[in-house]
Design a protein around this motif. Structure first.
Motif, PDB file in Angstrom:
ATOM      1  N   THR A 187       8.860  14.634   1.516  1.00 15.85           N
ATOM      2  CA  THR A 187       9.442  15.875   2.029  1.00 15.85           C
ATOM      3  C   THR A 187      10.415  16.478   1.023  1.00 15.85           C
ATOM      4  N   ARG A 188      11.223  15.628   0.403  1.00 13.11           N
ATOM      5  CA  ARG A 188      12.198  16.120  -0.585  1.00 13.11           C
ATOM      6  C   ARG A 188      11.489  16.752  -1.770  1.00 13.11           C
ATOM      7  N   ARG A 189      10.369  16.144  -2.194  1.00  8.98           N
ATOM      8  CA  ARG A 189       9.658  16.728  -3.321  1.00  8.98           C
ATOM      9  C   ARG A 189       9.069  18.094  -2.979  1.00  8.98           C
ATOM     10  N   ILE A 190       8.569  18.239  -1.749  1.00  7.85           N
ATOM     11  CA  ILE A 190       8.026  19.532  -1.332  1.00  7.85           C
ATOM     12  C   ILE A 190       9.122  20.597  -1.335  1.00  7.85           C
ATOM     13  N   PRO A 224       0.801  -1.235   0.000  1.00 15.85           N
ATOM     14  CA  PRO A 224       0.000   0.000   0.000  1.00 15.85           C
ATOM     15  C   PRO A 224       0.833   1.284   0.000  1.00 15.85           C
ATOM     16  N   ILE A 225       1.881   1.348   0.814  1.00 16.14           N
ATOM     17  CA  ILE A 225       2.675   2.580   0.884  1.00 16.14           C
ATOM     18  C   ILE A 225       3.374   2.853  -0.446  1.00 16.14           C
ATOM     19  N   THR A 226       3.723   1.793  -1.156  1.00 13.28           N
ATOM     20  CA  THR A 226       4.342   1.937  -2.474  1.00 13.28           C
ATOM     21  C   THR A 226       3.326   2.493  -3.463  1.00 13.28           C
ATOM     22  N   ARG A 227       2.090   1.977  -3.406  1.00  6.57           N
ATOM     23  CA  ARG A 227       1.045   2.442  -4.324  1.00  6.57           C
ATOM     24  C   ARG A 227       0.715   3.913  -4.090  1.00  6.57           C
ATOM     25  N   VAL A 228       0.729   4.329  -2.827  1.00  7.52           N
ATOM     26  CA  VAL A 228       0.454   5.751  -2.525  1.00  7.52           C
ATOM     27  C   VAL A 228       1.530   6.635  -3.148  1.00  7.52           C
ATOM     28  N   GLY A 229       2.785   6.239  -2.975  1.00 11.65           N
ATOM     29  CA  GLY A 229       3.881   7.007  -3.559  1.00 11.65           C
ATOM     30  C   GLY A 229       3.798   7.073  -5.064  1.00 11.65           C
ATOM     31  N   GLN A 230       3.423   5.951  -5.687  1.00  9.64           N
ATOM     32  CA  GLN A 230       3.292   5.932  -7.153  1.00  9.64           C
ATOM     33  C   GLN A 230       2.130   6.798  -7.602  1.00  9.64           C
ATOM     34  N   ARG A 269       3.116  10.201  -7.795  1.00  9.96           N
ATOM     35  CA  ARG A 269       4.200  10.367  -8.774  1.00  9.96           C
ATOM     36  C   ARG A 269       5.508  10.836  -8.119  1.00  9.96           C
ATOM     37  N   LEU A 270       5.788  10.239  -6.955  1.00  7.02           N
ATOM     38  CA  LEU A 270       7.074  10.526  -6.326  1.00  7.02           C
ATOM     39  C   LEU A 270       8.189   9.942  -7.185  1.00  7.02           C
ATOM     40  N   LYS A 306       7.084   3.599   5.631  1.00  6.07           N
ATOM     41  CA  LYS A 306       6.586   4.945   5.960  1.00  6.07           C
ATOM     42  C   LYS A 306       7.740   5.937   6.010  1.00  6.07           C
ATOM     43  N   GLU A 307       8.873   5.485   6.526  1.00  5.46           N
ATOM     44  CA  GLU A 307      10.027   6.378   6.653  1.00  5.46           C
ATOM     45  C   GLU A 307      10.515   6.826   5.272  1.00  5.46           C
ATOM     46  N   GLU A 308      10.591   5.865   4.345  1.00  2.00           N
ATOM     47  CA  GLU A 308      11.012   6.212   2.977  1.00  2.00           C
ATOM     48  C   GLU A 308      10.003   7.148   2.325  1.00  2.00           C
ATOM     49  N   PHE A 309       8.722   6.863   2.526  1.00  2.00           N
ATOM     50  CA  PHE A 309       7.684   7.701   1.928  1.00  2.00           C
ATOM     51  C   PHE A 309       7.787   9.137   2.436  1.00  2.00           C
ATOM     52  N   ILE A 310       7.915   9.303   3.752  1.00  2.00           N
ATOM     53  CA  ILE A 310       8.009  10.648   4.336  1.00  2.00           C
ATOM     54  C   ILE A 310       9.236  11.376   3.793  1.00  2.00           C
TER      55      ILE A 310
END
Length: 270
Positions: free
Chosen positions: A264-267, A239-245, A248-249, A256-260
């Motif tokens: 954050t880097r994209r922002i 699920p966390i991978t699908r959210v990131g995709q 379009r990260l 969760k740590e990788e996602f955050i």
């Protein structure tokens, strides 16, 4: 130990094709996950690796020697298979006897067997259940009993067929510990599973199967970045991978740590 699979095909007696020309190689100790929908041919493929099934066409070479040159019993000393259903594997009166059976056939001494039981029973969480009849164990304990009985023979390669079925969080943690133990002791673990969370936590190398063929093999970043292959194989990323995709990260996330971090880097780059 090196396993080379060359143009492996397997046909059912009815004529249907289960495997359609598989080519791949297993070597080293980095654990490998085999994924794909039901009916993809994962278990049929894995059962060829120690001779439980024999090729209709093609070759399987183990350290250069054809698997057809020896019996399944011979290869089981080197390649252990843990069935998806423990009831298909357990047949003795106590956990201890299940653990003793394989090493006895190998000719190990009583001292060596007892030393292995001491370590393996602790690794699989059954140290205090050695006198229990296997069919009095719960489903999770039965699974670890079958894993322990194979580990007792110290094979170079161990194949786990759907080990996470019915497991709770503690069971998955124990499985992860076992996989890590095998890697650190130069043993290869090949695992068939539908649990993608478990896959990305414990496996860097992944094989994707569909309709009796390998669609893709590679590290988890390459595999789960390939949306086309995942759709074709009907495999859904965690699920966390699908959210990131969906967002379009740029980088793929498996926690969760990788996602955050990636979000954050994209922002900050915006």
């Amino acid at each position: 130990m090196k396993i080379e699979i060359k143009n492996l095909k397997h046909k059912y007696p009815s004529g249907g094709e289960a495997l359609r020309g598989i080519n791949t190689t297993f070597e080293g100790s980095n654990p490998v996950a085999i994924i794909g929908q039901n009916g993809a041919g994962k278990t049929t493929f894995a059962k060829h690796l120690n001779g439980l099934l024999r090729p209709t066409e093609g070759q399987i070479l183990i350290d250069g020697e054809s698997i057809s040159d020896h019996t399944t019993a011979y290869w089981s000393k080197y390649i252990g298979y843990v069935f998806q259903n423990p009831d298909n594997q357990l047949f003795l009166e106590t956990v201890r006897k299940e653990f003793e059976f394989g090493p006895k056939q190998q000719g190990l001494s009583r001292h060596e067997i007892n030393d292995r039981i001491e370590f393996i029973s602790d690794l699989v969480g059954l140290k205090h259940r050695l006198s229990t009849h296997p069919f009095d164990l719960n489903a999770t304990e039965k699974k670890f009993c079958t894993i322990g009985s194979i580990l007792m023979m110290d094979p170079k390669i161990i194949i786990l067929d759907e080990p996470t079925c019915g497991q709770d969080v503690e069971g998955n943690q124990r499985l992860a510990k076992i996989i890590n133990y095998l890697k650190n002791n130069d043993r290869l673990c090949i695992t068939i599973t539908h649990d993608m969370k478990f896959v990305v936590r414990n496996f860097d190398q992944i094989i994707v199967m569909s309709k009796g063929e390998i669609l893709k093999s590679g590290n988890k970043y390459n595999v789960f970045s390939d949306v086309k292959t995942l759709l074709e194989s009907h495999v859904a990323p965690p699920p966390i991978t699908r959210v990131g995709q969906a967002l379009r990260l740029k980088d793929i996330s498996f926690s969760k740590e990788e996602f955050i971090d990636h979000f954050t880097r994209r922002i900050h780059q915006s």
